[in-house]
Write a protein that holds these residues in place. Structure first.
Motif, PDB file in Angstrom:
ATOM      1  N   GLY A   1       0.809  -1.270   0.045  1.00 53.39           N
ATOM      2  CA  GLY A   1      -0.332  -0.288  -0.371  1.00 53.39           C
ATOM      3  C   GLY A   1       0.379   0.834  -0.157  1.00 53.39           C
ATOM      4  N   THR A   2       0.321   2.682  -0.752  1.00 53.08           N
ATOM      5  CA  THR A   2       1.140   3.740  -1.103  1.00 53.08           C
ATOM      6  C   THR A   2       0.951   4.574   0.480  1.00 53.08           C
ATOM      7  N   ALA A   3       1.408   5.247   0.733  1.00 48.86           N
ATOM      8  CA  ALA A   3       0.355   6.577   1.434  1.00 48.86           C
ATOM      9  C   ALA A   3      -0.538   7.444   0.735  1.00 48.86           C
ATOM     10  N   ASP A   4      -1.097   7.180  -0.604  1.00 50.69           N
ATOM     11  CA  ASP A   4      -2.130   8.359  -0.728  1.00 50.69           C
ATOM     12  C   ASP A   4      -2.139   7.405  -2.460  1.00 50.69           C
ATOM     13  N   PRO A   5      -3.297   7.775  -2.772  1.00 46.82           N
ATOM     14  CA  PRO A   5      -3.816   7.382  -4.030  1.00 46.82           C
ATOM     15  C   PRO A   5      -3.012   7.814  -5.620  1.00 46.82           C
ATOM     16  N   ARG A   6      -2.837   8.859  -5.237  1.00 49.18           N
ATOM     17  CA  ARG A   6      -2.099   9.664  -6.170  1.00 49.18           C
ATOM     18  C   ARG A   6      -1.026   9.239  -6.338  1.00 49.18           C
ATOM     19  N   VAL A   7      -0.512   8.392  -5.581  1.00 51.92           N
ATOM     20  CA  VAL A   7       0.814   7.814  -5.850  1.00 51.92           C
ATOM     21  C   VAL A   7       0.736   6.786  -6.319  1.00 51.92           C
ATOM     22  N   ASP A   8      -0.231   5.786  -6.618  1.00 51.71           N
ATOM     23  CA  ASP A   8      -0.537   4.926  -7.162  1.00 51.71           C
ATOM     24  C   ASP A   8      -0.962   5.099  -8.741  1.00 51.71           C
TER      25      ASP A   8
ATOM     26  N   ALA B   1     -10.965   4.506 -13.320  1.00 52.15           N
ATOM     27  CA  ALA B   1     -11.742   4.066 -12.669  1.00 52.15           C
ATOM     28  C   ALA B   1     -11.911   3.418 -11.409  1.00 52.15           C
ATOM     29  N   TYR B   2      -9.985   2.906 -11.030  1.00 46.79           N
ATOM     30  CA  TYR B   2      -9.677   2.012  -9.757  1.00 46.79           C
ATOM     31  C   TYR B   2      -8.978   3.962  -9.052  1.00 46.79           C
ATOM     32  N   GLN B   3      -8.707   4.400  -9.572  1.00 46.54           N
ATOM     33  CA  GLN B   3      -7.733   5.667  -9.108  1.00 46.54           C
ATOM     34  C   GLN B   3      -8.891   6.652  -8.884  1.00 46.54           C
TER      35      GLN B   3
ATOM     36  N   ALA C   1     -11.505   5.281  -8.215  1.00 44.89           N
ATOM     37  CA  ALA C   1     -12.749   5.147  -7.083  1.00 44.89           C
ATOM     38  C   ALA C   1     -12.267   5.090  -5.567  1.00 44.89           C
ATOM     39  N   ALA C   2     -10.957   5.327  -5.988  1.00 44.52           N
ATOM     40  CA  ALA C   2     -10.037   5.838  -4.510  1.00 44.52           C
ATOM     41  C   ALA C   2      -9.689   7.513  -4.474  1.00 44.52           C
ATOM     42  N   GLY C   3     -10.487   7.897  -5.357  1.00 44.60           N
ATOM     43  CA  GLY C   3     -10.650   9.467  -4.916  1.00 44.60           C
ATOM     44  C   GLY C   3      -9.687  10.481  -5.613  1.00 44.60           C
ATOM     45  N   VAL C   4      -8.943   9.801  -6.575  1.00 48.13           N
ATOM     46  CA  VAL C   4      -8.189  11.141  -7.717  1.00 48.13           C
ATOM     47  C   VAL C   4      -8.648  11.665  -7.998  1.00 48.13           C
ATOM     48  N   PRO C   5      -9.019  12.987  -8.958  1.00 46.04           N
ATOM     49  CA  PRO C   5      -9.902  13.755  -9.694  1.00 46.04           C
ATOM     50  C   PRO C   5      -9.288  12.834 -10.868  1.00 46.04           C
ATOM     51  N   ILE C   6     -10.819  12.584 -11.718  1.00 45.86           N
ATOM     52  CA  ILE C   6     -10.345  12.361 -12.870  1.00 45.86           C
ATOM     53  C   ILE C   6     -10.069  12.945 -13.925  1.00 45.86           C
ATOM     54  N   GLU C   7      -9.578  14.309 -13.507  1.00 50.34           N
ATOM     55  CA  GLU C   7      -9.182  15.248 -14.443  1.00 50.34           C
ATOM     56  C   GLU C   7      -7.297  15.294 -14.204  1.00 50.34           C
ATOM     57  N   TYR C   8      -7.026  14.462 -13.043  1.00 50.63           N
ATOM     58  CA  TYR C   8      -5.739  15.329 -12.921  1.00 50.63           C
ATOM     59  C   TYR C   8      -5.185  13.433 -13.411  1.00 50.63           C
ATOM     60  N   ILE C   9      -5.621  12.344 -13.474  1.00 40.67           N
ATOM     61  CA  ILE C   9      -5.689  11.207 -13.877  1.00 40.67           C
ATOM     62  C   ILE C   9      -5.637  11.001 -15.302  1.00 40.67           C
TER      63      ILE C   9
ATOM     64  N   ARG D   1      -9.239 -17.386  -6.427  1.00 40.84           N
ATOM     65  CA  ARG D   1      -7.562 -17.958  -7.103  1.00 40.84           C
ATOM     66  C   ARG D   1      -6.695 -17.332  -5.444  1.00 40.84           C
ATOM     67  N   GLY D   2      -7.248 -17.575  -4.362  1.00 36.00           N
ATOM     68  CA  GLY D   2      -6.584 -17.460  -3.112  1.00 36.00           C
ATOM     69  C   GLY D   2      -6.635 -15.562  -2.470  1.00 36.00           C
ATOM     70  N   ALA D   3      -6.116 -15.266  -1.921  1.00 36.52           N
ATOM     71  CA  ALA D   3      -6.237 -14.564  -0.682  1.00 36.52           C
ATOM     72  C   ALA D   3      -6.821 -12.841  -1.818  1.00 36.52           C
ATOM     73  N   ALA D   4      -7.282 -12.313  -1.487  1.00 35.29           N
ATOM     74  CA  ALA D   4      -7.388 -11.275  -1.713  1.00 35.29           C
ATOM     75  C   ALA D   4      -6.352 -10.055  -2.132  1.00 35.29           C
ATOM     76  N   GLU D   5      -6.646  -8.913  -3.386  1.00 33.80           N
ATOM     77  CA  GLU D   5      -5.392  -8.202  -3.370  1.00 33.80           C
ATOM     78  C   GLU D   5      -6.271  -6.703  -2.853  1.00 33.80           C
ATOM     79  N   LYS D   6      -5.510  -5.985  -2.914  1.00 33.49           N
ATOM     80  CA  LYS D   6      -5.860  -4.892  -2.602  1.00 33.49           C
ATOM     81  C   LYS D   6      -6.995  -4.257  -2.846  1.00 33.49           C
ATOM     82  N   TYR D   7      -7.284  -4.463  -4.272  1.00 29.07           N
ATOM     83  CA  TYR D   7      -8.887  -3.672  -4.838  1.00 29.07           C
ATOM     84  C   TYR D   7      -9.555  -4.612  -4.617  1.00 29.07           C
ATOM     85  N   GLU D   8      -9.918  -5.552  -4.022  1.00 35.19           N
ATOM     86  CA  GLU D   8     -10.995  -6.895  -4.611  1.00 35.19           C
ATOM     87  C   GLU D   8     -11.479  -7.136  -3.263  1.00 35.19           C
ATOM     88  N   GLN D   9     -12.254  -5.454  -3.010  1.00 28.76           N
ATOM     89  CA  GLN D   9     -13.305  -6.018  -1.899  1.00 28.76           C
ATOM     90  C   GLN D   9     -14.199  -5.306  -2.687  1.00 28.76           C
TER      91      GLN D   9
END
Ligand SMILES: Nc1ncnc2c1ncn2[C@@H]1O[C@H](COP(=O)(O)OP(=O)(O)O)[C@@H](O)[C@H]1O
Ligand SMILES: Cc1cn([C@H]2C[C@H](O)[C@@H](COP(=O)(O)OP(=O)(O)O)O2)c(=O)[nH]c1=O
Length: 196
Positions: free
Chosen positions: A51-58, A95-97, A99-107, A137-145
Motif C-alpha cells: 500500500g502507498t501513502a496516497d492514491p495519487r502515488v498509485d 476507474a480504480y484510482q 474510485a480511490a478518490g483521485v480527481p479524474i482530470e488529474y488522472i 484464486r486465493g487471498a484478496a488483493e488490494k482492490y478486490e473488495q
C-alpha cells in the motif's frame, strides 16, 4: 496495426477472454498492465501489496508504467503490424484510482502522453460474481473488495456511456464473450480496409 484494450473489474474474465481471443484472430500480440517492466514490478510487489501513502502515488506509478510500456512494447509491435491486445490501460486508472478518490482530470492529465486505443471493450459483471470468481484464486488483493469494486464498475459504466465503449455481459461463458470481442475487432479491421 490495431490497438485493442480489454477492461473490467477484477474477476470479470479479462485474462480468460484474451487467451481465447489469441486463438480466434491472426497475428495477435498480448500484453497487460501493470507491465513486466521494473515499474510494473514495483507496483505488483510494493504498491498493490503493502500500500502507498496516497492514491495519487498509485496513479503516478501506473501512469509511469504505462508510458514505458507503450513506448517500449506496444508501439513497436503495432509498427510491426500486430493486433496488440492489452489487458487494462488508461481506463483502469480512471476507474480504480478515480474510485480511490483521485480527481479524474488529474488522472487524464498524467496519462496524456499515451495515445488512445483503437478499440476499448468493457467486460461487465456483477461485482459479487466477480469476487466469487477471484476468491478461488486465493487471498484478496488490494482492490478486490465488494464496495470498492462496485464504485469501480460504476465509473467504467459511466465512462463507457460518455466515450461510446461497447459493454459486454461477461456473466456469460467466456467463449461467447471472446467471440463477440473478436467480431468487434474484425468489424473495425474490415471498416479500416474498406476506407484505405
Ligand atoms: N465467463 C466466465 N464464467 C465463469 N468463470 C469465469 C469466466 N471467465 C473467467 N472465469 C473464471 O474467473 C476467474 C477470474 O478470471 P480472469 O480471466 O482471471 O479475470 P480477470 O483477468 O478479469 O481478473 C478465473 O478462475 C476464471 O477461470
Ligand atoms: C493498470 C491498472 C491496474 N490497477 C489495479 C487493478 C487490479 O486490481 C490490479 C492489477 O492486478 P492484476 O493481478 O493484474 O489484476 P487482475 O485481478 O485484473 O488480473 O491493479 C489499477 O488500480 N490501476 C491501473 O491503472
Amino acid at each position: 496495426m490495431t490497438f485493442v484494450v480489454i477492461e473490467g473489474i477484477d474477476g470479470s474474465g479479462k485474462s480468460t477472454v484474451i487467451s481465447l481471443l489469441s486463438r480466434l484472430l491472426p497475428r495477435v500480440y498480448v500484453t497487460r498492465e501493470p507491465s513486466s517492466s521494473p515499474i510494473g514490478r514495483l507496483i505488483k510487489e510494493w504498491a498493490l501489496r503493502e500500500g502507498t501513502a496516497d492514491p495519487r502515488v498509485d496513479a503516478l506509478l501506473f501512469a509511469a508504467d504505462r508510458i514505458e510500456h507503450y513506448k517500449r512494447e506496444i508501439e513497436p509491435r503495432l509498427r510491426e503490424g500486430y493486433i496488440v491486445i492489452c489487458e487494462r490501460y488508461v481506463e483502469s486508472s480512471i476507474a480504480y484510482q478515480g474510485a480511490a478518490g483521485v480527481p479524474i482530470e488529474y488522472i487524464k492529465f498524467i496519462n496524456s502522453a499515451v495515445p488512445k486505443p483503437d478499440i476499448t471493450v468493457i467486460l461487465d459483471v456483477d461485482p459479487e460474481v466477480a469476487i466469487a470468481r477471484v476468491k478461488q484464486r486465493g487471498a484478496a488483493e488490494k482492490y478486490e473488495q465488494l464496495s470498492f469494486l462496485k464504485r469501480v464498475r460504476g465509473i467504467y459504466l459511466s465512462r463507457a456511456a460518455e466515450e461510446g465503449y461497447p459493454v459486454l455481459d461477461a456473466s456469460r461463458p467466456a467463449e461467447e464473450v471472446a467471440k463477440e470481442v473478436a467480431r468487434l475487432i474484425e468489424k473495425r479491421l474490415g471498416s479500416r480496409e474498406s476506407t484505405s
